[in-house]
Every structure is written in C-alpha cells, then in structure tokens.
Design a protein around this motif. Sequence first.
Motif: not given
Length: 370
Positions: A317-341
């Motif tokens: 969310d902070l990356g999207i707000e700062a313009g570092r990430l696209p608004a439609d990124t799936q980074m919060a859903h699809a990362n190494t931590a969510t893979q372990i979960v």
Amino acid sequence: MALDREQRLTAWLRTQPGFGERCEITSLQPLAGGQSSELLSLACRRAPELPEERFVVRFEQRGNQLFLTPDIVREYRMIDGVARNSAVPVAPMMGVEETGEVLGAPFLVMRHIQGRAPLGRPSMHVQGLLTELDAPQRTTLAFNGLEAVAGIHAIDWRRSHPFLAAPTEDGRGIDRHLRQLAVWYRWATAGRAFPITDQALDYLQRRRASLHDEGDVLLWGDARPGNILFEPDQSIAAVLDWEGALVGPRSLDIGYWIMMDRFHAEMIGIERLPGWPSEAEVVRHYSDVAQAEVHDLDYFILLGAFFIATTLIRATDLGIEAGRLPADTQMAHANTATQIVAEGLGVPVPPLSPEFSAHRGLASVQGARG
C-alpha cells in the motif's frame, strides 16, 4: 533547516547523562537499513579533547508506518532491560526522546556497533557475509545466533521487563499476541479480501486451543540471522530490532527462525550453503542449549509467515501511494510469505508477483541459475 535540526539535537544530547553539556555533533547523516523506521548516523565529541564517537538515532515511525502502534520508548526499554539483565549483546542505549518535540518524532539514541549481518536480498545464501565463510564458520555463525535466542528466552522477564506483565485474565502471551495480530491485520487490510491470509488468521485462531501448553518466556519477536551483527570470528556483536519483542512460547521464535530460513532458500529455489544448519539441526541445537523442547513448529512457522505477509500488505500500500508500485500489483497477495502460508494451509500456492521478485532482487538469482 538541517542546521536547526542539529542544533535541536545537540541541545537535547547535552541534557543526557551519557553525553554531557560539552557535547558537539560532528556529523549527522541518513543511514540505510531501517525497514520499519528512519535511522540517522550520528558522530559527536562529548568534549573537545575527547575522540569522535559514533551513534545511531532510530525514530519512531509515524504516518506511513508498517505497524499499527509503533512505540520507540517500549523498544528502548526492551533493549535496555536485556542489557541490564543478561549477557546477550545489544547496542547500549544512550537516551530516548518520547515527546517528538525535538526532531518531529520520538527517537532513541544507541551506540553504533561495528559488525556485519547476513544480507536479506536476494538471499543470504547468494551474496554477502555467508558467501565469504567456509562451512564450519557458517555453522558457528548460525549456532551462535541460536544461542543468543536461547539467552533471550532465559531472561527472567518479570524482573527485567515488568511492563510486559498483563492481568491474569488476559491469558497467555500467545493469546495476547493473536489478538494484537488480528487487530493489526484488519487495520492493514482495511476491509479488503486477502484470501490466503484471511484463511491463515482463521486457522491460527482456531488451532490455538490445541497448542502445547508452553510457559511464557521473553521473545525477541524477529529472530533471524539478518537482525544480528557478527564479529569477524562469527561471535555476536549485537542483536538488533526489538520492536516486536513480546512474551509467549519459545517455539514462536524458533518457528520464525525456520520460516525465515525457508524464505531465503527453498521458497525461491536456492540451496543452502554448505555448513548452514538444516531445520532438524536448528531444533536440536537450540533444544540442547536451552534445555527445553519446542512444539507445534508447523503452527509457528505459519504464524511467522502470516506476520511477514501482513507487513507486505502495508508495504505494498505504501509503495502504491508513493508511486513506486502499480495500482494493480499483486505483491501483497503473491509473495514468498504468502507462499509459505499457502503451503501450510494446503491451498494453491500463488506464483510470485513480478513486483515482489523485483523488490527482493530475485531476477538476478534466477538469471544466475539459468
């Protein structure tokens, strides 16, 4: 403005017993490395005839914070209590400013500690300190880290950190931790659906009743090699990052250590370097040193991954707000931590999002392997 900042900090330092009224700042610069709070490198002389000394200023994160209720005073008290009541190496605390009136946010000052930590990106098994050691040295480094964890757990927290004590009706530390995690997670998700971590929170709450009844010990809360500064002989210079410290079952820290080990290895297709302990060796060495068993590690591995996944929801969310990430990124859903979960829950494991792979520098790893 920078000069005003130095002047305000100088005036405050001169009120602190560790510095004195003749203290002069010689350098004040931003310091890289703080993922959850701003850091400054501070150099000063406590008197003109004395040599220059180095310190670190760590701010309480406000506004765009990862955690719901950051508390730099609590962190100061945690570290100071460890220093006063154990042999676990930590950075000596020099003072804490809790009002925010001096520099715009509360901060603590600690002595700078010379040492090196294993790199987190893309993996400690790919570059950095571990790659420069031989196999026996890697084993020594890892076991020294686990012995520090055991040392933390051995501290009589009711004496060293009495502010962590809670009313008896509040339940065990794990109960308080799960309640606080749920509040933080709901704040981070802000009513949005996150199918994998939503299921994880439900699982963690339902499974609580079946956990082994471990007594509460002092927990580091962020137990991983990357939060330890090591000397050239692999001994420990300082254990860092205490903002998540709590009381609860010792298995929480060991499960987190193992989870982070997976985070750096098999979850991104990397083999552990020779000499780095297996999960079984981690458990065995810790248990031998602590003279205590650990239990329900699958649960605590998933709990640790859920914690990291929640930080990544906020970071996205902070990356999207700062313009570092696209608004439609799936980074919060699809990362190494969510893979372990997902693996722990037995549900489909999502592929890593391109933004997460870039965030972790995994493209270079994949290129090297290809």
